[in-house]
Design an enzyme around this catalytic site. Structure first.
Site, PDB file in Angstrom:
ATOM      1  N   LYS A   1       0.836  -1.205   0.000  1.00  0.00           N
ATOM      2  CA  LYS A   1       0.000   0.000   0.000  1.00  0.00           C
ATOM      3  C   LYS A   1       0.870   1.255   0.000  1.00  0.00           C
ATOM      4  O   LYS A   1       0.611   2.213  -0.728  1.00  0.00           O
ATOM      5  CB  LYS A   1      -0.923   0.005   1.227  1.00  0.00           C
ATOM      6  CG  LYS A   1      -2.088  -0.941   1.110  1.00  0.00           C
ATOM      7  CD  LYS A   1      -2.776  -1.190   2.441  1.00  0.00           C
ATOM      8  CE  LYS A   1      -3.798  -2.320   2.287  1.00  0.00           C
ATOM      9  NZ  LYS A   1      -4.274  -2.866   3.550  1.00  0.00           N
TER      10      LYS A   1
ATOM     11  N   GLN B   1      -5.393  -1.626   9.377  1.00  0.00           N
ATOM     12  CA  GLN B   1      -5.228  -2.972   8.822  1.00  0.00           C
ATOM     13  C   GLN B   1      -5.858  -4.003   9.765  1.00  0.00           C
ATOM     14  O   GLN B   1      -5.625  -3.987  10.969  1.00  0.00           O
ATOM     15  CB  GLN B   1      -3.724  -3.253   8.627  1.00  0.00           C
ATOM     16  CG  GLN B   1      -3.406  -4.587   7.983  1.00  0.00           C
ATOM     17  CD  GLN B   1      -3.838  -4.680   6.532  1.00  0.00           C
ATOM     18  OE1 GLN B   1      -3.874  -3.702   5.800  1.00  0.00           O
ATOM     19  NE2 GLN B   1      -4.176  -5.877   6.098  1.00  0.00           N
TER      20      GLN B   1
ATOM     21  N   ASP C   1     -11.840   2.212   3.602  1.00  0.00           N
ATOM     22  CA  ASP C   1     -12.161   0.787   3.621  1.00  0.00           C
ATOM     23  C   ASP C   1     -13.659   0.551   3.485  1.00  0.00           C
ATOM     24  O   ASP C   1     -14.093  -0.587   3.289  1.00  0.00           O
ATOM     25  CB  ASP C   1     -11.721   0.176   4.953  1.00  0.00           C
ATOM     26  CG  ASP C   1     -10.536  -0.754   4.811  1.00  0.00           C
ATOM     27  OD1 ASP C   1     -10.253  -1.184   3.684  1.00  0.00           O
ATOM     28  OD2 ASP C   1      -9.914  -1.052   5.844  1.00  0.00           O
TER      29      ASP C   1
HETATM   30  N1  GUN Z   1      -6.963  -7.112   5.736  1.00  0.00           N
HETATM   31  C1  GUN Z   1      -7.103  -7.829   4.589  1.00  0.00           C
HETATM   32  N2  GUN Z   1      -7.737  -7.103   3.665  1.00  0.00           N
HETATM   33  C2  GUN Z   1      -8.010  -5.905   4.222  1.00  0.00           C
HETATM   34  C3  GUN Z   1      -8.647  -4.719   3.752  1.00  0.00           C
HETATM   35  O1  GUN Z   1      -9.117  -4.614   2.621  1.00  0.00           O
HETATM   36  N3  GUN Z   1      -8.723  -3.717   4.637  1.00  0.00           N
HETATM   37  C4  GUN Z   1      -8.243  -3.813   5.904  1.00  0.00           C
HETATM   38  N4  GUN Z   1      -8.376  -2.771   6.708  1.00  0.00           N
HETATM   39  N5  GUN Z   1      -7.637  -4.871   6.373  1.00  0.00           N
HETATM   40  C5  GUN Z   1      -7.520  -5.920   5.526  1.00  0.00           C
END
Ligand code: GUN
Length: 294
Positions: A54, A98, A121
């Site tokens: 990211k 996350q 998200d």
């Molecule tokens: N963990 C795995 N995929 C995601 C996601 O799309 N967003 C978040 N916040 N955590 C994750």
């Protein structure tokens, strides 16, 4: 017949280029640099990989990336204080915490503390509720990616039979809403559904998001259907590196489906690209600018 393999890697790269072009434009025309803050608690190895990716891709798109790495034993109060600070920070337009969080933290309370305008998200109840109500919302990135991949095969999903296997807040439920917005006919299935094979056999579009390695078999699939595999399962290999497999038995499905996403190289690639889209959209909305053309 062998299915067409949907190239998530190429489609994601193209989307990132379009985001980068729009970022360059809002910087030039409005002196706005979209900024994304990612919060990682602890040292889950898979999460560390995602967060690094990211960070790299956010910077490559010309946006500001703010990483906040907190120890496994951070208190809930300290994490909430960080979120409050990011909510107020004018350089931050997107906030992603996350998941999964360590068990000592209450995920729902943490998500609810994020400013819905910065919730890239799409997990805050305001955004989830707006999406379910058919209103404009920030939507979760993985389901957005699934829709884009499907549309690389079908220009319109109107009237198609779709099955979503899995009902998580991060993927299954929002994906159902996005498919409804596309005028698909949607069946929601999950681990307790009876006769999944029969349900699947009626679907023109199959979305597998259950997190069970190769659960969806080739003979469940309607010939010519489009199969989008959201699963990323690590299977141990004796004496070797773990192997990544999806929720679909890929080799079996390849002989039946019309188009299918590989794992890796399918949906996974799209999630981060869509996160960049959401961050750009959030930045424009917060700044009172029209929605960007991506
Ligand atoms: N963990 C795995 N995929 C995601 C996601 O799309 N967003 C978040 N916040 N955590 C994750």
């Amino acid at each position: 017949m062998t299915a067409r393999i949907i190239d998530g890697k190429a489609i994601a790269a193209e989307l990132r280029t379009r985001v980068a072009d729009e970022v360059a434009r809002v910087k030039r025309e409005h002196a706005l640099t979209p900024g994304l803050a990612v919060v990682l608690v602890g040292h889950d190895p898979a999460s560390e990989v995602y967060v690094r990716s990211k960070h790299t891709q956010t910077q490559a798109a010309g946006m500001a990336s703010f990483e906040h790495k907190l120890p496994e034993d951070v208190s809930q109060a300290d994490l909430l204080a960080l979120i409050a600070r990011l909510n107020r920070d004018p350089l931050v337009h997107g906030i992603l915490v996350q998941l999964p969080l360590p068990k000592s933290l209450h995920t729902e309370t943490i998500i609810n503390a994020i400013d819905p305008a910065k919730d890239v998200d799409g997990l805050h109840p305001n955004n989830a509720g707006r999406l379910a109500g058919g209103l404009a919302a920030l939507s979760p990135c993985t389901p957005l990616g699934c829709i884009i991949l499907t549309k690389s095969v079908h220009a319109s999903l109107e009237g198609m039979n779709a099955i979503v296997i899995g009902r998580s807040n991060l993927v299954g439920r929002p994906l159902v809403q996005l498919l409804l917005n596309e005028n698909a006919t949607v069946t929601i299935a999950h681990s307790r559904s009876r006769d999944l094979a029969k349900l699947c056999a009626q679907a023109d579009l199959v979305y597998a998001a259950v997190g069970r390695p190769e659960m969806v078999r080739g003979d469940w699939i309607k010939p010519g259907a489009t199969v989008i595999d959201v699963g990323i399962n690590r299977i141990p290999v004796p004496g070797g590196k773990p192997k990544l497999v999806g929720d679909v038995a890929f080799q079996e499905a390849l002989n039946v489906a019309g188009a299918i996403t590989p794992v890796p190289g399918g949906v996974g690639q799209m999630t981060v690209a869509c996160l960049l889209v959401n961050t750009l959209r959030a930045a424009c909305a917060i700044a009172g600018l029209p929605a960007p053309a991506v």
